[in-house]
Scaffold this active site. Structure first.
Site, PDB file in Angstrom:
ATOM      1  N   HIS A   1       0.452  -0.870   0.087  1.00 49.25           N
ATOM      2  CA  HIS A   1      -0.011   0.599  -0.511  1.00 49.25           C
ATOM      3  C   HIS A   1       0.783   1.458   0.351  1.00 49.25           C
ATOM      4  O   HIS A   1       1.601   1.286   1.104  1.00 49.25           O
ATOM      5  CB  HIS A   1      -0.689  -0.313   1.510  1.00 49.25           C
ATOM      6  CG  HIS A   1      -1.900   1.159   1.128  1.00 49.25           C
ATOM      7  ND1 HIS A   1      -2.983   0.767   0.857  1.00 49.25           N
ATOM      8  CD2 HIS A   1      -1.545   2.612   1.801  1.00 49.25           C
ATOM      9  CE1 HIS A   1      -3.975   2.124   0.853  1.00 49.25           C
ATOM     10  NE2 HIS A   1      -3.021   2.855   1.436  1.00 49.25           N
TER      11      HIS A   1
ATOM     12  N   ASP B   1     -14.261   3.846   7.976  1.00 48.92           N
ATOM     13  CA  ASP B   1     -13.119   4.741   7.219  1.00 48.92           C
ATOM     14  C   ASP B   1     -13.899   5.284   5.710  1.00 48.92           C
ATOM     15  O   ASP B   1     -13.407   6.712   6.044  1.00 48.92           O
ATOM     16  CB  ASP B   1     -12.209   4.145   6.705  1.00 48.92           C
ATOM     17  CG  ASP B   1     -11.075   4.326   5.694  1.00 48.92           C
ATOM     18  OD1 ASP B   1     -10.707   5.530   7.071  1.00 48.92           O
ATOM     19  OD2 ASP B   1     -11.049   4.659   4.685  1.00 48.92           O
TER      20      ASP B   1
ATOM     21  N   ARG C   1     -12.910  13.862   6.544  1.00 47.46           N
ATOM     22  CA  ARG C   1     -11.936  14.485   7.196  1.00 47.46           C
ATOM     23  C   ARG C   1     -11.484  15.413   5.838  1.00 47.46           C
ATOM     24  O   ARG C   1     -10.922  16.547   5.710  1.00 47.46           O
ATOM     25  CB  ARG C   1     -10.988  13.755   6.936  1.00 47.46           C
ATOM     26  CG  ARG C   1     -11.642  12.490   8.536  1.00 47.46           C
ATOM     27  CD  ARG C   1     -10.543  11.414   9.121  1.00 47.46           C
ATOM     28  NE  ARG C   1      -8.778  11.019   8.200  1.00 47.46           N
ATOM     29  CZ  ARG C   1      -7.854  10.797   8.020  1.00 47.46           C
ATOM     30  NH1 ARG C   1      -9.242  10.034   7.433  1.00 47.46           N
ATOM     31  NH2 ARG C   1      -7.443  10.997   8.092  1.00 47.46           N
TER      32      ARG C   1
ATOM     33  N   SER D   1      -6.713   4.814   9.535  1.00 48.87           N
ATOM     34  CA  SER D   1      -7.540   3.974   8.410  1.00 48.87           C
ATOM     35  C   SER D   1      -6.775   3.574   7.279  1.00 48.87           C
ATOM     36  O   SER D   1      -7.415   2.312   7.074  1.00 48.87           O
ATOM     37  CB  SER D   1      -7.886   6.279   7.360  1.00 48.87           C
ATOM     38  OG  SER D   1      -7.587   6.339   6.028  1.00 48.87           O
TER      39      SER D   1
ATOM     40  N   LYS E   1      -8.163  -0.281   6.313  1.00 46.46           N
ATOM     41  CA  LYS E   1      -8.456  -1.310   5.673  1.00 46.46           C
ATOM     42  C   LYS E   1      -7.193  -2.462   5.177  1.00 46.46           C
ATOM     43  O   LYS E   1      -7.736  -3.354   4.541  1.00 46.46           O
ATOM     44  CB  LYS E   1      -7.498  -0.068   4.407  1.00 46.46           C
ATOM     45  CG  LYS E   1      -9.058   0.376   4.516  1.00 46.46           C
ATOM     46  CD  LYS E   1      -9.507   1.932   2.954  1.00 46.46           C
ATOM     47  CE  LYS E   1      -8.721   2.760   3.669  1.00 46.46           C
ATOM     48  NZ  LYS E   1      -8.642   4.082   3.454  1.00 46.46           N
TER      49      LYS E   1
END
Ligand code: URA
Length: 440
Positions: free
Chosen positions: A82, A161, A168, A183, A187
Site C-alpha cells: 500500500h 473509514d 475529513r 484509516s 483497510k
C-alpha cells in the site's frame, strides 16, 4: 456517555478509553452521532493527537465496522502493498506482477485517485476491456489460478473509514497521523493479507511533508500491523518530485510496461525493486531484500513479470495486446508543450503542482463523482538536477480540451524552479518490527 464529553476530553488533551472510542465511532457509522460532532472530534484529534493504544483501538473499531476478506483459500503467504499516495506512483502495476511471478500470491484491492494523487484502479481502467469490479469469489479464484488480481474494493470493507474519510476530506483533517494510520491499517487488515509492505511517501506531493513525520507515521502503522499479528514493513520514499516521468492513467500504464520490459525511468525502477524485495522477504522467498532485488531483476530480464501482468489482464477481460502495442491505450487528442523560459539547472519540481496540472488536464477528480479522461496527463521531459536551454521542452500536457490543457500548463510552469540543485534521497529508509533503518 455523551459525544460532547468525549470531544471535550480529547480537545483538552485527554486519553480516550476503548468504550469512549466505540461509542463515538459505532455511533457515527449507525447515524446516531452527527457529522458536526465527528468534525469537532477529528479536529480535536488533529491538534491533540492520539497515543499508540488509542490509535490501535481506533483501527480495530474501524476494522470491525464491516466485512473482512478471508484469503485462507489461497495457498502461501499473501503479501499486500500500500502506498500512502503520490504523484506518478504506478509502482503497483510493476511490483504486483513481479512479486506474483516470483511465486508470492498478490490479492490486492486498490483505490481510485482523488485530488492531486492518482489511484491504481483508474490506471488499470485505461486498459481496454479490463474489469476492476470483481465479485469476491471471482477475485479469490483468479488469485488461486493466476497468483495475481488487482481490483477495486469489493464488499462492505471498513464503512467507518469510508464515511470518516469523506468527512475529513472536507474538514481539513486528513493530515492527522493517528487518523491516517488507522484509516490505512484498518483497510489493509480488512483486506486479509498475512503481511503488509507500506510505501510511506514524503515530500511536497505527499501527506507527510517532512522525513521525521513520515518515519513516525511508518512506526505507528508497523506497530499496529505487528500488534494484530500481521508483520508490516514500511519503506519511506521520496515524493517531493513525481515518481518517473508519466502522470496520468494511460500514460502511467505505458511507463509501467516499460519498466517491466527493462527500460523506463531509473527512480521508478529503484522504488519498485525496493518495495518488491521487501514483499519477497516477507513472503519467505528470499533471506534479505538484496537477494529480493536480484530475483526481481531476473524476472524483468526474462520477461516473466510482464507475462504475469499479461495473465492478469487476460483474466480480468482486458486486451493484452497493449503490452506489445501501448498505442492501443487511450490517446489524447492534443499535446501541449511547456518550454523553459530561461536556461539553467532545474532545482525543484513540485510534485503536488504536477499532480494538480495532470488533474486539471483531465486525469483526476476534484469530487468523487467526477469523470476522468484516461488519456490525459503530463509527461515530464526534464527533472531536477537537469540543465536545460531556454526554449527546451520541460514537459508535455496530454488532454482532450485546449482550455484544460492551457490551464494545466500554467500550473505546471509554477511547478518548476531553477537554481542550485541539492540531490535528495530517493529512499530514506525502512521501519520494521525491529525499528528504524535510515539509509543516510
Ligand atoms: N490514505 C488513506 O487511505 N487514508 C488516509 O487517511 C490517508 C491516505
Amino acid at each position: 456517555m455523551r459525544a460532547y464529553d468525549i470531544i471535550a476530553k480529547k480537545r483538552d488533551g485527554g486519553t480516550l478509553t476503548r468504550e469512549e472510542l466505540e461509542f463515538l465511532f459505532n455511533g457515527y457509522v449507525d447515524g446516531s452521532i452527527p457529522d458536526y460532532q465527528m468534525s469537532a472530534f477529528t479536529m480535536a484529534v488533529f491538534f491533540q493527537g492520539m497515543n499508540h493504544e488509542e490509535t490501535a483501538m481506533l483501527t480495530k473499531i474501524m476494522l470491525d465496522s464491516g466485512d473482512k476478506i478471508d484469503l485462507s483459500s489461497i495457498p502461501g503467504t499473501k503479501v499486500d502493498k500500500h502506498s500512502t499516495g503520490g504523484v506518478g506512483d504506478k509502482t503497483t502495476l510493476v511490483v504486483a506482477p513481479l512479486v506474483a511471478a516470483a511465486g508470492v500470491p498478490v490479492a490486492k484491492m486498490s483505490g481510485r485517485g482523488l485530488g492531486h494523487t492518482g489511484g491504481t484502479i483508474d490506471k488499470l481502467s485505461a486498459i481496454p476491456g479490463l474489469r476492476v469490479e470483481l465479485e469476491i469469489d471471482e477475485f479469490l479464484q483468479q488469485v488461486r489460478e493466476v497468483g495475481l488480481a488487482v481490483v477495486g474494493q469489493t464488499g462492505n470493507l471498513v464503512p467507518a473509514d469510508k464515511k470518516l474519510y469523506a468527512l475529513r476530506d472536507v474538514t481539513a483533517t486528513v493530515n492527522s497521523l493517528p487518523l491516517i494510520a488507522s484509516s490505512i491499517m484498518s483497510k489493509k487488515l480488512a483486506s486479509g493479507a498475512d503481511k503488509i509492505v507500506l510505501d510511506v511517501k514524503v515530500g511536497s506531493g505527499a501527506f507527510m511533508k517532512n522525513v521525521d513525520q513520515a518515519f513516525e507515521l511508518a512506526r505507528a502503522m508497523v506497530a499496529i500491523g505487528s500488534d494484530m499479528g500481521r508483520e508490516t514493513v514500511a519503506v519511506i520514499t521520496n515524493m517531493d518530485q513525481p515518481l518517473g516521468n508519466a502522470v496520468g492513467n494511460a500514460l502511467e500504464v505505458r511507463e509501467a510496461i516499460e519498466v517491466l520490459k527493462g527500460r523506463g525511468p531509473a527512480d521508478l525502477r529503484a522504488v519498485c525493486l525496493e518495495l518488491g524485495a521487501w514483499m519477497l522477504r516477507l513472503g519467505g522467498k528470499v533471506e534479505d531484500a538484496a537477494r529480493g532485488k536480484e530475483m526481481l531483476t531476473e524476472l524483468i530480464e526474462t520477461g516473466k513479470g510482464l507475462a504475469k501482468l499479461g495473465e492478469m489482464i487476460a483474466a480480468q477481460g482486458g486486451d493484452t495486446k497493449v503490452l506489445e502495442n501501448p498505442d492501443l491505450l487511450p490517446q489524447a487528442e492534443r499535446v501541449l508543450t511547456l518550454l523553459a523560459d530561461q536556461a539553467g539547472t532545474i532545482s525543484r519540481l513540485h510534485a503536488e503542482k504536477v499532480g494538480l496540472a495532470a488533474m486539471v488536464a483531465g486525469a483526476g477528480r476534484s469530487r468523487k463523482e467526477d469523470d476522468i479522461d484516461l488519456a490525459a496527463g503530463v509527461i515530464l521531459k526534464a527533472k531536477p538536477g537537469q540543465a536545460v536551454d531556454r526554449g527546451q521542452v520541460l514537459a508535455e500536457v496530454y488532454t482532450g480540451h485546449e482550455q484544460k490543457g492551457k490551464a494545466a500548463l500554467e500550473i505546471l510552469k509554477e511547478a518548476y524552479s531553477f537554481g542550485d540543485y541539492r540531490e535528495q534521497p530517493l529512499i530514506y529508509g525502512t521501519v520494521t518490527k525491529n525499528g528504524d533503518n535510515r539509509y543516510r
